[in-house]
Scaffold this motif. Sequence first.
Motif, PDB file in Angstrom:
ATOM      1  N   SER A 145      -5.721  12.818   4.123  1.00 41.60           N
ATOM      2  CA  SER A 145      -5.256  11.440   4.150  1.00 41.60           C
ATOM      3  C   SER A 145      -4.443  11.268   5.414  1.00 41.60           C
ATOM      4  O   SER A 145      -3.601  12.088   5.748  1.00 41.60           O
ATOM      5  N   SER A 146      -4.774  10.218   6.141  1.00 48.59           N
ATOM      6  CA  SER A 146      -3.986   9.952   7.336  1.00 48.59           C
ATOM      7  C   SER A 146      -3.977   8.455   7.579  1.00 48.59           C
ATOM      8  O   SER A 146      -4.864   7.732   7.153  1.00 48.59           O
ATOM      9  N   THR A 147      -2.932   8.022   8.222  1.00 50.34           N
ATOM     10  CA  THR A 147      -2.804   6.614   8.549  1.00 50.34           C
ATOM     11  C   THR A 147      -2.174   6.518   9.925  1.00 50.34           C
ATOM     12  O   THR A 147      -1.481   7.431  10.358  1.00 50.34           O
ATOM     13  N   SER A 148      -2.444   5.432  10.611  1.00 50.01           N
ATOM     14  CA  SER A 148      -1.787   5.243  11.896  1.00 50.01           C
ATOM     15  C   SER A 148      -0.602   4.294  11.728  1.00 50.01           C
ATOM     16  O   SER A 148       0.116   4.019  12.679  1.00 50.01           O
ATOM     17  N   LEU A 149      -0.405   3.800  10.515  1.00 48.38           N
ATOM     18  CA  LEU A 149       0.660   2.820  10.317  1.00 48.38           C
ATOM     19  C   LEU A 149       1.998   3.515  10.092  1.00 48.38           C
ATOM     20  O   LEU A 149       2.056   4.561   9.462  1.00 48.38           O
ATOM     21  N   PRO A 150       3.066   2.926  10.580  1.00 47.68           N
ATOM     22  CA  PRO A 150       4.392   3.537  10.428  1.00 47.68           C
ATOM     23  C   PRO A 150       4.970   3.240   9.050  1.00 47.68           C
ATOM     24  O   PRO A 150       5.889   2.447   8.915  1.00 47.68           O
ATOM     25  N   LEU A 151       4.439   3.893   8.026  1.00 44.77           N
ATOM     26  CA  LEU A 151       4.885   3.626   6.659  1.00 44.77           C
ATOM     27  C   LEU A 151       5.938   4.636   6.223  1.00 44.77           C
ATOM     28  O   LEU A 151       5.882   5.801   6.607  1.00 44.77           O
ATOM     29  N   THR A 152       6.866   4.185   5.397  1.00 40.08           N
ATOM     30  CA  THR A 152       7.804   5.124   4.791  1.00 40.08           C
ATOM     31  C   THR A 152       7.153   5.721   3.552  1.00 40.08           C
ATOM     32  O   THR A 152       6.166   5.207   3.042  1.00 40.08           O
ATOM     33  N   VAL A 153       7.751   6.827   3.083  1.00 37.63           N
ATOM     34  CA  VAL A 153       7.221   7.495   1.896  1.00 37.63           C
ATOM     35  C   VAL A 153       7.169   6.526   0.719  1.00 37.63           C
ATOM     36  O   VAL A 153       6.165   6.436   0.017  1.00 37.63           O
ATOM     37  N   ARG A 154       8.246   5.759   0.546  1.00 39.18           N
ATOM     38  CA  ARG A 154       8.265   4.828  -0.585  1.00 39.18           C
ATOM     39  C   ARG A 154       7.127   3.803  -0.464  1.00 39.18           C
ATOM     40  O   ARG A 154       6.454   3.496  -1.444  1.00 39.18           O
ATOM     41  N   GLN A 155       6.891   3.312   0.758  1.00 39.26           N
ATOM     42  CA  GLN A 155       5.815   2.331   0.942  1.00 39.26           C
ATOM     43  C   GLN A 155       4.453   2.928   0.610  1.00 39.26           C
ATOM     44  O   GLN A 155       3.594   2.250   0.050  1.00 39.26           O
ATOM     45  N   VAL A 156       4.263   4.209   0.972  1.00 40.91           N
ATOM     46  CA  VAL A 156       2.986   4.858   0.653  1.00 40.91           C
ATOM     47  C   VAL A 156       2.826   4.958  -0.858  1.00 40.91           C
ATOM     48  O   VAL A 156       1.772   4.655  -1.411  1.00 40.91           O
ATOM     49  N   VAL A 157       3.907   5.386  -1.536  1.00 39.95           N
ATOM     50  CA  VAL A 157       3.831   5.526  -2.994  1.00 39.95           C
ATOM     51  C   VAL A 157       3.566   4.162  -3.635  1.00 39.95           C
ATOM     52  O   VAL A 157       2.804   4.047  -4.587  1.00 39.95           O
ATOM     53  N   GLU A 158       4.173   3.126  -3.075  1.00 38.70           N
ATOM     54  CA  GLU A 158       4.008   1.779  -3.642  1.00 38.70           C
ATOM     55  C   GLU A 158       2.570   1.262  -3.536  1.00 38.70           C
ATOM     56  O   GLU A 158       2.191   0.346  -4.265  1.00 38.70           O
ATOM     57  N   LEU A 159       1.774   1.841  -2.614  1.00 34.86           N
ATOM     58  CA  LEU A 159       0.363   1.442  -2.539  1.00 34.86           C
ATOM     59  C   LEU A 159      -0.315   1.637  -3.894  1.00 34.86           C
ATOM     60  O   LEU A 159      -1.234   0.909  -4.244  1.00 34.86           O
ATOM     61  N   GLY A 160       0.172   2.620  -4.658  1.00 28.95           N
ATOM     62  CA  GLY A 160      -0.402   2.879  -5.975  1.00 28.95           C
ATOM     63  C   GLY A 160      -0.227   1.730  -6.953  1.00 28.95           C
ATOM     64  O   GLY A 160      -0.875   1.695  -8.002  1.00 28.95           O
ATOM     65  N   ARG A 161       0.645   0.790  -6.633  1.00 23.85           N
ATOM     66  CA  ARG A 161       0.834  -0.366  -7.524  1.00 23.85           C
ATOM     67  C   ARG A 161      -0.214  -1.450  -7.268  1.00 23.85           C
ATOM     68  O   ARG A 161      -0.313  -2.395  -8.052  1.00 23.85           O
ATOM     69  N   ILE A 162      -0.964  -1.336  -6.197  1.00 24.29           N
ATOM     70  CA  ILE A 162      -1.899  -2.404  -5.831  1.00 24.29           C
ATOM     71  C   ILE A 162      -2.850  -2.778  -6.973  1.00 24.29           C
ATOM     72  O   ILE A 162      -3.023  -3.957  -7.260  1.00 24.29           O
ATOM     73  N   PRO A 163      -3.433  -1.789  -7.686  1.00 29.30           N
ATOM     74  CA  PRO A 163      -4.342  -2.186  -8.768  1.00 29.30           C
ATOM     75  C   PRO A 163      -3.648  -2.937  -9.904  1.00 29.30           C
ATOM     76  O   PRO A 163      -4.313  -3.594 -10.690  1.00 29.30           O
ATOM     77  N   HIS A 164      -2.329  -2.821  -9.986  1.00 35.32           N
ATOM     78  CA  HIS A 164      -1.604  -3.471 -11.078  1.00 35.32           C
ATOM     79  C   HIS A 164      -1.005  -4.807 -10.662  1.00 35.32           C
ATOM     80  O   HIS A 164      -0.469  -5.529 -11.483  1.00 35.32           O
ATOM     81  N   ARG A 165      -1.031  -5.087  -9.357  1.00 34.36           N
ATOM     82  CA  ARG A 165      -0.391  -6.315  -8.881  1.00 34.36           C
ATOM     83  C   ARG A 165      -1.357  -7.479  -8.917  1.00 34.36           C
ATOM     84  O   ARG A 165      -2.561  -7.308  -8.751  1.00 34.36           O
ATOM     85  N   GLY A 166      -0.803  -8.674  -9.082  1.00 32.86           N
ATOM     86  CA  GLY A 166      -1.634  -9.866  -8.999  1.00 32.86           C
ATOM     87  C   GLY A 166      -1.868 -10.240  -7.547  1.00 32.86           C
ATOM     88  O   GLY A 166      -1.358  -9.582  -6.633  1.00 32.86           O
ATOM     89  N   ARG A 167      -2.645 -11.289  -7.325  1.00 32.15           N
ATOM     90  CA  ARG A 167      -2.900 -11.775  -5.965  1.00 32.15           C
ATOM     91  C   ARG A 167      -1.614 -12.210  -5.285  1.00 32.15           C
ATOM     92  O   ARG A 167      -1.450 -12.093  -4.084  1.00 32.15           O
ATOM     93  N   TRP A 168      -0.697 -12.761  -6.087  1.00 32.79           N
ATOM     94  CA  TRP A 168       0.513 -13.321  -5.489  1.00 32.79           C
ATOM     95  C   TRP A 168       1.707 -12.478  -5.839  1.00 32.79           C
ATOM     96  O   TRP A 168       1.858 -12.048  -6.973  1.00 32.79           O
ATOM     97  N   PRO A 169       2.549 -12.199  -4.851  1.00 34.41           N
ATOM     98  CA  PRO A 169       3.704 -11.346  -5.095  1.00 34.41           C
ATOM     99  C   PRO A 169       4.601 -11.925  -6.193  1.00 34.41           C
ATOM    100  O   PRO A 169       4.936 -13.101  -6.169  1.00 34.41           O
TER     101      PRO A 169
END
Lengths: 368, 258
Positions: free
Chosen positions: B85-109
């Motif tokens: 797994s690699s990314t070129s984006l400057p993400l923090t660890v917390r932001q990477v972990v938060e990607l796992g919430r995407i399937p649970h999130r609605g379209r709107w924040p």
Amino acid sequence: MLQATRATRATRPRTRASLSRSARSRPGTGLAAGAVLTATLAVSIVVAVGIGSVTVPIGDVIDVVLRRLGLPADGVTAIDDRIVWQLRMPRILGAAATGAGLALAGAVLQSLTRNDLADPYLLGISGGAAVGAVSVIVLGVSVAGLVGGAALGTAAFVGALVALVLVLALATGRTGDLPPARTVLAGVAIGQVCAAYTSFAVMMSGQHDAARRVLAWTMGSLAGVRWHSATVLIVVALVALVGIIAHAGDLDAFAFGDASAASLGVSLRRTRWVLLVGTALLTACLVAYTGAIGFVGLVIPHVVRLVCGPLHRRLLPLSALAGAVLMIWADTAARSLVEGQEIPIGVVTAVLGAPLFAYLLRRESRSA
Amino acid sequence: MRLTAEGVSWGVRERTILDDVSLDCAPGTVTGLLGPNGSGKTSLLHVMAGLRRPGAGTVRLGPDDVHELRTRVRAQRIAVLEQHSSTSLPLTVRQVVELGRIPHRGRWPASRDEGAAEVAEAMRLSGITHLADRDWHTLSGGERQRVQLARALTQQPAVLMLDEPTNHLDLSHQLDLLAAVRELGLTTLAALHDLDLAAAFCDRLVVLQDGRVAAAGPPEEVLTAELVDRVYGVEATVGRHEHSGRLHVVWHDARAAR
């Protein structure tokens, strides 16, 4: 020509990590930046309306706007009303909408293709639009009885759509997927063909000012924007803003690549089609009214990423705001710096945007 | 949740990668997927995770056909830990972990700290709470794997798919990661290379060879000298360690210098 260089740039490998490795995105940065940019946008509109060959004091500008909105205002002269409301306001709002739309399109395409050099004209839009424009300017092709700017805009829009369809036809795989790398290359190929036609038509036309007029169109201008076109631009930009922000989470999911996005529940094929075609249509609409204005769509998303990080919930709305502000000032400079003449706005966006970008890059490379 | 594959075949153009593979992962068990390079381990993981549609056969998660689930629903139930797994984006660890919430999130924040509890819990389970604000690019290989594990756990899946999760990790980190995965008690399917580790941490092993199942069952039944020779072409002895009692594969191949 210009379209060709733009497209070629976009195929070079990405270098975003080196650009913004250490960019921090503290909570609150996004909200603060959003508030500052919104205020800047509002002030920019009012101030920019007063600037031009005839200077209108801010107080009078506010009175004109208040009266037009049906609110109580001091006496307004007919000439002030004409300058502020009929001429400058639609142009400035059109500029804001164009800047917002281009910045959004650039941000989406950079994320989706994972290419730092992607800009809104990636899918042959500017090349196709130029073919349409050149056909009208040089060859005098008439479009459904339209004349002047309307013919030019319609031809550019049709040209952009034809180029887009060709790019999609080239890039679509057997399974109906739209892989970014092949899509970018298809954009390059179609862009080259369009550039060849454009150059050929200009060189062979025999009209001594054809090249100058085509170049001027290519650099873009908001001079022809009046209320009806401004309204279209604003509606298009707002629809795009809402539609694209709805995909913020999907775009974030691409951070670790396609497989990762798929395992996070993003439908790759659907998302690519919706966003690639959506941003292309957005860009085609903007290009039809303003020509292919460069630089904003390429640089604004990078500037916003450097300040507020790469997550799209912030990146998208902030890019739209920043693009709107930059475009207002670029257009204001374009119409007022040289008396009696318009500077091509593409020149101004580059001159205004490049130093800002260079400064942020430099700051980044020092702190990295 | 029980995960099963029945007669799964998959290929690219004319090349068959998976040929009539059947597999049964009982709820809460860890199944190890073994086999030489190119035997189809990653392909099988991707097909079973619903990322690739098989040419024939079905994959079921509980009562559902994985490939008929909506992509979001699928991502809420199956999490995948990729090999690289690699990314070129400057993400923090917390932001990477938060990607796992995407399937649970609605379209709107919705609210700002939506899913914060799940993120915190996943980081605690993966032992990366102290890394939360670090830039992902500054992490070591082992830390990155644990961050990806936390991201996967944040999806709150019923099934965890791991593709060679211990690659590039030192011995201690390999043990840490696999022990952590066992602790979770999720239905887990893990492609592994290290036979000893597979024997130690898996309830069942499935061995692939040229896209077919060469052997399947509990480690002590599957891991035999005969199998290692047949599948890997390596001469070896399989025994139990005198202290730990764990299975051990000791190879004595002529290719070794001594």
